[in-house]
Scaffold this motif. Structure first.
Motif, PDB file in Angstrom:
ATOM      1  N   THR A   1      10.732  -5.411 -10.890  1.00  0.00           N
ATOM      2  CA  THR A   1       9.440  -4.785 -10.627  1.00  0.00           C
ATOM      3  C   THR A   1       8.467  -5.723  -9.919  1.00  0.00           C
ATOM      4  OG1 THR A   1       9.700  -3.353 -12.563  1.00  0.00           O
ATOM      5  CG2 THR A   1       7.478  -3.616 -11.684  1.00  0.00           C
ATOM      6  N   LYS A   2       8.359  -6.933 -10.410  1.00  0.00           N
ATOM      7  CA  LYS A   2       7.428  -7.893  -9.823  1.00  0.00           C
ATOM      8  C   LYS A   2       7.776  -8.185  -8.366  1.00  0.00           C
ATOM      9  CE  LYS A   2       5.820 -12.667 -10.369  1.00  0.00           C
ATOM     10  NZ  LYS A   2       5.992 -13.934 -11.135  1.00  0.00           N
ATOM     11  N   ASP A   3       9.074  -8.361  -8.075  1.00  0.00           N
ATOM     12  CA  ASP A   3       9.525  -8.628  -6.707  1.00  0.00           C
ATOM     13  C   ASP A   3       9.180  -7.467  -5.785  1.00  0.00           C
ATOM     14  OD1 ASP A   3      10.966 -10.999  -7.612  1.00  0.00           O
ATOM     15  OD2 ASP A   3      12.481  -9.641  -8.399  1.00  0.00           O
ATOM     16  N   ILE A   4       9.431  -6.253  -6.268  1.00  0.00           N
ATOM     17  CA  ILE A   4       9.211  -5.054  -5.457  1.00  0.00           C
ATOM     18  C   ILE A   4       7.721  -4.857  -5.188  1.00  0.00           C
ATOM     19  CG2 ILE A   4       9.484  -2.546  -5.402  1.00  0.00           C
ATOM     20  CD1 ILE A   4      11.973  -2.984  -7.246  1.00  0.00           C
ATOM     21  N   GLN A   5       6.926  -4.998  -6.239  1.00  0.00           N
ATOM     22  CA  GLN A   5       5.474  -4.825  -6.080  1.00  0.00           C
ATOM     23  C   GLN A   5       4.915  -5.838  -5.090  1.00  0.00           C
ATOM     24  OE1 GLN A   5       3.284  -4.421  -9.749  1.00  0.00           O
ATOM     25  NE2 GLN A   5       1.404  -5.231  -8.845  1.00  0.00           N
ATOM     26  N   TYR A   6       5.364  -7.067  -5.169  1.00  0.00           N
ATOM     27  CA  TYR A   6       4.882  -8.104  -4.233  1.00  0.00           C
ATOM     28  C   TYR A   6       5.180  -7.703  -2.797  1.00  0.00           C
ATOM     29  CZ  TYR A   6       4.467 -12.450  -1.647  1.00  0.00           C
ATOM     30  OH  TYR A   6       4.114 -13.394  -0.707  1.00  0.00           O
ATOM     31  N   ARG A   7       6.415  -7.281  -2.524  1.00  0.00           N
ATOM     32  CA  ARG A   7       6.807  -6.925  -1.157  1.00  0.00           C
ATOM     33  C   ARG A   7       6.019  -5.724  -0.624  1.00  0.00           C
ATOM     34  NH1 ARG A   7      10.575  -9.863  -3.346  1.00  0.00           N
ATOM     35  NH2 ARG A   7      12.281 -10.842  -2.161  1.00  0.00           N
ATOM     36  N   VAL A   8       5.878  -4.695  -1.452  1.00  0.00           N
ATOM     37  CA  VAL A   8       5.156  -3.490  -1.022  1.00  0.00           C
ATOM     38  C   VAL A   8       3.708  -3.828  -0.694  1.00  0.00           C
ATOM     39  CG1 VAL A   8       4.274  -1.249  -1.776  1.00  0.00           C
ATOM     40  CG2 VAL A   8       6.661  -1.864  -2.223  1.00  0.00           C
ATOM     41  N   ASN A   9       3.055  -4.577  -1.558  1.00  0.00           N
ATOM     42  CA  ASN A   9       1.641  -4.890  -1.338  1.00  0.00           C
ATOM     43  C   ASN A   9       1.435  -5.902  -0.215  1.00  0.00           C
ATOM     44  OD1 ASN A   9       0.586  -3.114  -3.225  1.00  0.00           O
ATOM     45  ND2 ASN A   9       0.705  -4.587  -4.893  1.00  0.00           N
ATOM     46  N   HIS A  10       2.304  -6.875  -0.137  1.00  0.00           N
ATOM     47  CA  HIS A  10       2.162  -7.890   0.907  1.00  0.00           C
ATOM     48  C   HIS A  10       2.325  -7.276   2.292  1.00  0.00           C
ATOM     49  CE1 HIS A  10       3.536 -11.251   3.533  1.00  0.00           C
ATOM     50  NE2 HIS A  10       2.572 -11.884   2.908  1.00  0.00           N
ATOM     51  N   ALA A  11       3.278  -6.354   2.421  1.00  0.00           N
ATOM     52  CA  ALA A  11       3.549  -5.736   3.717  1.00  0.00           C
ATOM     53  C   ALA A  11       2.693  -4.512   3.985  1.00  0.00           C
ATOM     54  CB  ALA A  11       5.029  -5.344   3.800  1.00  0.00           C
ATOM     55  N   GLY A  12       2.143  -3.923   2.926  1.00  0.00           N
ATOM     56  CA  GLY A  12       1.439  -2.655   3.084  1.00  0.00           C
ATOM     57  C   GLY A  12       2.427  -1.533   3.353  1.00  0.00           C
ATOM     58  N   ALA A  13       3.531  -1.552   2.618  1.00  0.00           N
ATOM     59  CA  ALA A  13       4.597  -0.571   2.831  1.00  0.00           C
ATOM     60  C   ALA A  13       4.122   0.839   2.496  1.00  0.00           C
ATOM     61  CB  ALA A  13       5.823  -0.928   1.993  1.00  0.00           C
ATOM     62  N   LYS A  14       4.558   1.789   3.314  1.00  0.00           N
ATOM     63  CA  LYS A  14       4.167   3.179   3.131  1.00  0.00           C
ATOM     64  C   LYS A  14       5.170   3.930   2.261  1.00  0.00           C
ATOM     65  CE  LYS A  14       2.706   7.229   5.842  1.00  0.00           C
ATOM     66  NZ  LYS A  14       2.456   7.729   7.220  1.00  0.00           N
ATOM     67  N   ALA A  15       6.433   3.503   2.282  1.00  0.00           N
ATOM     68  CA  ALA A  15       7.473   4.234   1.552  1.00  0.00           C
ATOM     69  C   ALA A  15       8.471   3.273   0.929  1.00  0.00           C
ATOM     70  CB  ALA A  15       8.195   5.203   2.488  1.00  0.00           C
ATOM     71  N   VAL A  16       9.101   3.755  -0.136  1.00  0.00           N
ATOM     72  CA  VAL A  16      10.232   3.066  -0.756  1.00  0.00           C
ATOM     73  C   VAL A  16      11.400   4.044  -0.800  1.00  0.00           C
ATOM     74  CG1 VAL A  16      11.170   2.066  -2.873  1.00  0.00           C
ATOM     75  CG2 VAL A  16       8.844   1.491  -2.166  1.00  0.00           C
TER      76      VAL A  16
END
Length: 529
Positions: free
Chosen positions: A103-118
């Motif tokens: 969870t922590k790894d995924i949240q970091y990547r999504v927020n750091h990149a500003g990801a729109k979708a998973v």
């Protein structure tokens, strides 16, 4: 060979290249998938084009368009290939992610990149759910392999969609891949690769090193989510008109040999750890490898004993290669060249690699220095996302600094000496000590800790942690197991410390920084004696 010139087109999209190939080779096998139970699924190039088009149409309907960042968390599936290609078709930025992320790894990547979708396989959705409300940019969640409440289904989305889609005419300098790699401090770095990168990779690494010929079946064992999967199983195979062999099962040296004996696999690309385990199998002469003619390895140095064993039993010279998430292959033992066992090889065609000192000057032959690449080399990344400081630190004058050290002999062969920093490379995984330490110190019993690389005969190296407990009397095997499980629960399991020593204190500089280099040197001396 070193004079190779690349004329990268102004506009390029890898998915358009695959579509064009599918038009002339519709019935050729693109992907052959098999699991531990022997179940088989396949895709021809025509089917690959059609399914990726359906996916691209589905993405468009969901508002996923050019430039949107999409984190992909899928394992070794047949559909991994059309999932990546469909995202390229709409011009989205693919963020490869391992299904081992937490969870922590995924949240970091999504927020750091500003990801729109998973886009996530159902088996990893449990790690995504806890962070859904913590990611402002995230609007779309798509499950693969099953239905999930609150998620769209990949299978349902593509069902009934049109099987034609014209790929977006992307510029070669547009962002296409955003891969995350560990650093010695702070969170993982977002490595930017452009649409032009696969064009370059096919013409250098895939041609001179990976060696897949049109129509051949090739097995590259890297899993999706890693830069090496993009290198070989994906771009290196499809870009050459080959068939990607995919084994969705746990590693077993004997099983690997059985598969190589059963299938017409012409090219194998595996990690040194996998080759080491294969070389230890008793009675290697039992296995008659059906079609294997070429073998290569990357991820960490390959030892001479393994090369000798493969040559003796199978008549194959395993050709080592060296690269990073930040680039394509930089150095390798190439097809038709002389392999010097234990050496990384020579610089890639068209890529200037040198050994330099702290002033950016090339050192004399045989002298150890930093392995560096001309920063104008087309194989290099564009920079670290939203991180100009770490991007700048990766350069020294006209050079990109790999962070590894080596020496060059009189014939231009480069010999690996070790990491210049504290990064740990274990079984081909790149692990930042900070990630391990950050997880450990979140345990209530840990006062402070340090994680370093420790030599290992099978994995090349393992993560070794030195831990200072708040209550030293708790030290023991039970506490070791507890801390290991704690780390596995907080971050990707491959990062956990396989060895833990409890100590009273850690060596530090006068300013209070932990001297990992001292711990690492002590481990190397102990293990090598």
């Amino acid at each position: 060979m070193s004079q190779l010139t690349l004329n990268i087109p102004t506009h390029y999209n890898f998915s358009a290249q695959i579509d064009e190939y599918a038009s002339s080779h519709p019935d050729q096998l693109a992907v052959y998938w098999e699991n531990e139970s022997g179940d088989v699924h396949t895709l021809t190039y025509a089917e690959l084009r059609a399914r990726s088009a359906q996916w691209a149409n589905a993405l468009t309907a969901q508002g996923i368009t050019r430039g949107d960042k999409v984190l992909v968390l899928v394992p070794r599936l047949v559909d991994t290939y059309p999932i990546y290609l469909g995202l390229m078709k709409v011009g989205a930025v693919v963020m490869p992610g391992s299904e081992m992320l937490r969870t922590k790894d995924i949240q970091y990547r999504v927020n750091h990149a500003g990801a729109k979708a998973v886009v996530a396989h159902v088996n990893i959705i449990g790690e995504v759910e806890p962070m859904r409300g913590q990611c402002p940019s995230l609007t779309t969640l798509i499950s693969v392999g099953g239905e999930q409440d609150g998620w769209l289904s990949y299978e349902s989305l593509i069902d009934g969609q049109e099987t034609a889609f014209t790929p977006v005419e992307t510029r070669s300098d547009e962002m296409m891949f955003l891969s995350y790699t560990s650093g010695t401090t702070g969170g993982p770095k977002g490595v930017i690769h452009t649409h032009g990168w696969p064009y370059v990779h096919q013409r250098i690494a895939a041609t001179y090193w990976f060696d897949v010929q049109e129509g051949e079946m090739a097995w590259a064992t890297a899993g999706p989510g890693w830069a090496k999967w993009v290198w070989s199983p994906f771009v290196g195979v499809l870009g050459k008109g080959g068939t990607a062999f995919v084994y969705a099962g746990r590693f077993s040296a004997e099983k690997y040999l059985e598969l190589l004996a059963k299938h017409p696999i012409s090219v194998l690309c595996a990690t040194p750890t996998e080759y080491r385990m294969i070389a230890k199998v008793d009675g290697l002469e039992r296995f008659k490898l059906k079609a294997l003619r070429s073998a290569c390895s990357a991820g960490e140095p390959l030892n001479r004993e393994v090369i000798d064993t493969m040559e003796k039993h199978f008549g194959l010279t395993v050709r080592d290669g060296y690269g990073q998430t930040e680039n394509s292959l930089l150095v390798g033992n190439f097809v038709g060249g002389t392999v010097r066992a234990g050496s990384m090889g020579v610089p890639c065609p068209g890529v200037r690699v040198a050994i330099i000192d702290e002033d950016g000057k090339e050192v004399p032959q045989g002298q150890v220095g930093d392995i560096a690449v001309d920063r104008t080399a087309p194989v290099l990344f564009k920079g670290y996302l939203n991180d100009p400081e770490r991007t700048a630190k990766a350069h020294r004058g006209d050079w990109y600094i790999t962070g590894d050290q080596g020496k060059m002999d009189e014939d231009g062969y480069i010999w690996f000496e070790g990491r210049a920093d504290d990064i740990i490379i274990s079984s081909g995984y790149t692990i930042g000590p900070f990630e391990v330490e950050d997880a450990l110190v979140q345990h209530p019993d840990v006062a402070e800790c340090a994680a370093v690389s420790s030599p290992d005969p099978d994995r090349g190296a393992i993560v070794k942690a030195f831990v200072v407990l708040k209550r030293p009397e708790l030290a023991g095997e039970a506490k070791v197991r507890e801390l290991q499980e704690h780390v596995k629960n907080l971050t990707a399991p491959y990062k956990y410390p396989r060895e833990i020593d409890f100590v009273e204190s850690l060596p530090k500089t006068t300013s209070g920084k932990i001297r990992r280099v001292e711990l690492r040197a002590a481990e190397k001396a102990k293990k090598n004696n």
